[in-house]
Enzyme design. Structure first.
Site, mmCIF file in Angstrom:
data_model
loop_
_atom_site.group_PDB
_atom_site.id
_atom_site.type_symbol
_atom_site.label_atom_id
_atom_site.label_comp_id
_atom_site.label_asym_id
_atom_site.label_seq_id
_atom_site.Cartn_x
_atom_site.Cartn_y
_atom_site.Cartn_z
ATOM 1 N N ARG A 176 13.993 5.013 12.312
ATOM 2 C CA ARG A 176 14.787 4.001 13.007
ATOM 3 C C ARG A 176 16.181 4.555 13.282
ATOM 4 N NH1 ARG A 176 12.991 -1.385 9.733
ATOM 5 N NH2 ARG A 176 12.499 0.077 8.072
ATOM 6 N N LYS B 227 -4.228 -4.344 12.515
ATOM 7 C CA LYS B 227 -4.990 -4.998 11.431
ATOM 8 C C LYS B 227 -4.020 -5.570 10.390
ATOM 9 C CE LYS B 227 -9.299 -2.322 11.386
ATOM 10 N NZ LYS B 227 -9.985 -1.232 10.681
ATOM 11 N N THR B 228 -2.986 -4.811 10.084
ATOM 12 C CA THR B 228 -2.006 -5.284 9.098
ATOM 13 C C THR B 228 -1.377 -6.594 9.581
ATOM 14 O OG1 THR B 228 -1.504 -3.059 8.349
ATOM 15 C CG2 THR B 228 0.181 -4.723 7.956
ATOM 16 N N THR C 59 17.590 -4.730 11.476
ATOM 17 C CA THR C 59 18.284 -4.868 10.190
ATOM 18 C C THR C 59 18.422 -3.487 9.559
ATOM 19 O OG1 THR C 59 17.408 -7.091 9.954
ATOM 20 C CG2 THR C 59 18.111 -6.003 7.928
ATOM 21 N N LYS D 136 2.254 -8.897 15.978
ATOM 22 C CA LYS D 136 3.184 -9.888 15.425
ATOM 23 C C LYS D 136 3.101 -11.214 16.187
ATOM 24 C CE LYS D 136 5.550 -7.635 12.141
ATOM 25 N NZ LYS D 136 5.783 -8.126 10.782
ATOM 26 N N TYR E 6 2.109 -3.369 17.458
ATOM 27 C CA TYR E 6 3.078 -4.097 16.630
ATOM 28 C C TYR E 6 3.481 -5.409 17.318
ATOM 29 C CZ TYR E 6 7.467 -4.697 13.918
ATOM 30 O OH TYR E 6 8.491 -5.166 13.117
ATOM 31 N N ASN F 22 0.825 -1.227 0.000
ATOM 32 C CA ASN F 22 0.000 0.000 0.000
ATOM 33 C C ASN F 22 0.854 1.269 0.000
ATOM 34 O OD1 ASN F 22 1.039 0.121 2.542
ATOM 35 N ND2 ASN F 22 -0.916 0.289 3.615
HETATM 36 P P1 NAD Z 1 9.364 -1.192 5.677
HETATM 37 O O1 NAD Z 1 8.469 -0.266 6.435
HETATM 38 O O2 NAD Z 1 10.472 -0.601 4.890
HETATM 39 O O3 NAD Z 1 8.508 -2.113 4.703
HETATM 40 C C1 NAD Z 1 7.205 -2.527 4.980
HETATM 41 C C2 NAD Z 1 6.428 -2.539 3.676
HETATM 42 O O4 NAD Z 1 5.095 -2.977 3.948
HETATM 43 C C3 NAD Z 1 6.302 -1.150 3.042
HETATM 44 O O5 NAD Z 1 6.552 -1.210 1.668
HETATM 45 C C4 NAD Z 1 4.868 -0.736 3.347
HETATM 46 O O6 NAD Z 1 4.369 0.198 2.415
HETATM 47 C C5 NAD Z 1 4.164 -2.076 3.327
HETATM 48 N N1 NAD Z 1 2.929 -2.112 4.121
HETATM 49 C C6 NAD Z 1 2.757 -1.736 5.401
HETATM 50 N N2 NAD Z 1 1.484 -1.947 5.783
HETATM 51 C C7 NAD Z 1 0.847 -2.469 4.703
HETATM 52 C C8 NAD Z 1 -0.488 -2.882 4.453
HETATM 53 N N3 NAD Z 1 -1.439 -2.809 5.418
HETATM 54 N N4 NAD Z 1 -0.806 -3.360 3.230
HETATM 55 C C9 NAD Z 1 0.131 -3.439 2.244
HETATM 56 N N5 NAD Z 1 1.413 -3.059 2.418
HETATM 57 C C10 NAD Z 1 1.752 -2.581 3.642
HETATM 58 O O7 NAD Z 1 9.908 -2.220 6.749
HETATM 59 P P2 NAD Z 1 11.027 -3.353 6.601
HETATM 60 O O8 NAD Z 1 12.145 -2.996 7.488
HETATM 61 O O9 NAD Z 1 11.284 -3.652 5.183
HETATM 62 O O10 NAD Z 1 10.270 -4.572 7.289
HETATM 63 C C11 NAD Z 1 9.675 -5.607 6.524
HETATM 64 C C12 NAD Z 1 9.067 -6.628 7.474
HETATM 65 O O11 NAD Z 1 10.083 -7.142 8.340
HETATM 66 C C13 NAD Z 1 7.978 -6.035 8.379
HETATM 67 O O12 NAD Z 1 6.937 -6.969 8.507
HETATM 68 C C14 NAD Z 1 8.681 -5.866 9.700
HETATM 69 O O13 NAD Z 1 7.787 -5.979 10.782
HETATM 70 C C15 NAD Z 1 9.690 -7.003 9.689
HETATM 71 N N6 NAD Z 1 10.849 -6.690 10.532
HETATM 72 C C16 NAD Z 1 11.777 -5.787 10.122
HETATM 73 C C17 NAD Z 1 12.849 -5.492 10.959
HETATM 74 C C18 NAD Z 1 13.916 -4.518 10.562
HETATM 75 O O14 NAD Z 1 14.823 -4.247 11.373
HETATM 76 N N7 NAD Z 1 13.928 -3.981 9.370
HETATM 77 C C19 NAD Z 1 12.950 -6.112 12.223
HETATM 78 C C20 NAD Z 1 11.950 -7.002 12.595
HETATM 79 C C21 NAD Z 1 10.919 -7.317 11.742
HETATM 80 N N1 UDP Z 2 16.973 5.520 19.049
HETATM 81 C C1 UDP Z 2 17.717 6.641 19.396
HETATM 82 N N2 UDP Z 2 17.672 7.720 18.567
HETATM 83 C C2 UDP Z 2 16.940 7.748 17.423
HETATM 84 C C3 UDP Z 2 16.175 6.601 17.076
HETATM 85 C C4 UDP Z 2 16.215 5.510 17.923
HETATM 86 O O1 UDP Z 2 18.410 6.655 20.424
HETATM 87 O O2 UDP Z 2 16.964 8.776 16.717
HETATM 88 C C5 UDP Z 2 17.041 4.331 19.933
HETATM 89 C C6 UDP Z 2 15.693 3.762 20.335
HETATM 90 O O3 UDP Z 2 15.223 4.417 21.489
HETATM 91 C C7 UDP Z 2 16.038 2.311 20.584
HETATM 92 C C8 UDP Z 2 17.143 2.013 19.562
HETATM 93 O O4 UDP Z 2 17.676 3.291 19.189
HETATM 94 O O5 UDP Z 2 16.557 2.134 21.874
HETATM 95 C C9 UDP Z 2 16.658 1.272 18.323
HETATM 96 O O6 UDP Z 2 15.553 1.980 17.829
HETATM 97 P P1 UDP Z 2 14.820 1.600 16.468
HETATM 98 O O7 UDP Z 2 13.626 2.502 16.374
HETATM 99 O O8 UDP Z 2 15.773 1.620 15.341
HETATM 100 O O9 UDP Z 2 14.381 0.086 16.640
HETATM 101 P P2 UDP Z 2 13.704 -0.762 17.819
HETATM 102 O O10 UDP Z 2 13.465 0.095 19.027
HETATM 103 O O11 UDP Z 2 12.446 -1.260 17.220
HETATM 104 O O12 UDP Z 2 14.708 -1.818 18.098
#
Ligand code: NAD
Ligand code: UDP
Length: 332
Positions: free
Chosen positions: A187, A92-93, A176, A150, A146, A35
């Protein structure tokens, strides 16, 4: 490889676009359902000309259907400010989106690989986290849309397996980073790199003593790839991440050093329920997928820095600036 077509929900996002590229490079047709809430078609630009990519702009909270040999369910905003901006949509997602993706896998009698998260462990009382740990999530806190979403998504998939014999692979992804992260997604790696490159103060939440373990996207995509190809017995959940744990302050110092900048560090309040420590135990990933990460943090950060530098120096950064009031908007 057993499949010639793959359906990737969330394929226009950061991880999804890299995984899509990997499939396309292997000659697999990819249909993306997204989306564009946090993703962008800009992430898919390099793959557009291959004739193997189909993009469908739609929201997974409504049912969808597709013929496919594999479903990969990645749709969901991953950055805390973004998933908290519309918490009802986030839950919902996670729940409806996963039910709908599972239904597609069931209709096609194919495997579904799902992106769960280290957030299912909440603010963990067990360290490092292994898959048997059941977590410490604040059910009523602002991250719950979230975290609990999840967790429910994992429940959905394991119930589909018990009820219908669905072929499932659940990966619990830890933090990641890499090219194609949205520079304004909020992030920590994207904030720190953007701030350092623009010469603005680096924003540290709390005292920066909280830890995370950062995995480079190529390593993560390789893990997801292996999970896609794994036999039915490999259901997960499997932790996918880099066990190299560091404090957020250490990350800030490393980024300042790499960028070669003297920007200030500014400290502000810690977000509610922010986990204090996080490091994956990846024994299961090693045993069941033969996987472990190999990209060093400095190498991965350098590659990400080059990507951000290109976006900033070419002026493309303006096309990413947030149009809303995410917390990142005030972070410079
Ligand atoms: P991202 O936000 O870059 O990508 C998420 C994608 O999903 C986007 O393209 C967004 O437009 C799409 N999206 C969101 N809600 C939607 C919906 N309701 N319908 C259709 N599309 C939708 O995030 P990412 O880092 O690429 O993460 C991808 C997946 O990996 C996610 O499910 C996230 O929870 C999971 N994940 C990522 C990390 C990380 O560190 N990147 C860590 C843990 C889990
Ligand atoms: N964080 C921070 N400054 C920022 C963004 C994040 O200090 O500008 C911290 C945040 O509080 C967390 C860690 O960095 O402790 C990782 O945050 P992120 O949002 O990347 O991921 P998550 O909390 O989901 O691991």
């Amino acid at each position: 490889m057993d499949f010639s077509s793959v359906l990737v929900t969330g394929g226009a996002g950061f991880i999804g676009s890299h995984l899509t590229e990997r499939f396309i490079n292997a000659g697999t047709r990819v249909r993306i359902i997204d989306n564009l809430q946090t993703g962008s078609v800009k992430n898919l630009a390099d793959m557009d000309q291959t004739g193997l990519l189909e993009f469908v702009e739609t929201d997974v909270i409504a049912p969808f259907h597709s013929e496919t040999d594999l479903v990969v369910n990645l749709a969901c905003a991953a950055s805390p400010p973004r998933y908290q901006a519309d918490p009802i949509h986030t839950i919902k997602t996670c729940v409806l989106g996963t039910l709908h993706a599972a239904e597609v896998a069931r209709e096609n009698k194919v495997r579904i690989v799902h992106s769960s998260t280290s957030e299912v462990y909440g603010d963990p009382l067990c360290h490092p986290q292994n898959e048997d740990y059941r977590g410490a999530v604040n059910i009523i806190g602002p991250r719950a849309c979230y975290d609990e979403g999840k967790r429910a998504a994992e429940a959905v998939l394991f119930d589909c397996r018990r009820t219908y014999g669905l072929d499932i692979g659940v990966g619990r992804i830890f933090n990641t980073y890499g090219p194609r992260m949205d520079p304004y997604d909020g992030r920590v790696v994207s904030n720190f790199l953007r701030q350092a490159l623009l010469g603005r103060p680096i924003t540290i939440y709390g005292d920066g003593g909280q830890t995370r373990s950062f995995c480079y996207v190529d390593d993560l995509v390789d893990a997801l790839w292996r999970l896609c190809l794994a036999p039915k017995e490999v259901t997960g959940p499997i932790n996918l991440g880099n066990p190299n744990e560091m404090t957020i302050l250490e990350l800030a110092e490393t980024i300042r050093e790499l960028v070669g900048t003297k920007v200030q560090l500014v400290f502000s309040s810690m977000p509610v329920d922010d986990p204090k420590r996080r490091r994956p135990d990846i024994s299961r990933a090693k045993a069941e997928l033969g996987w472990e990460p190999c990209v060093e943090l400095r190498d991965g950060l350098k590659r990400t820095l080059d990507y951000f530098d290109d976006i900033i120096s070419s002026g493309k950064i303006d096309t990413y600036a947030p149009k809303d009031d995410y917390r990142t908007a005030v972070n410079g």
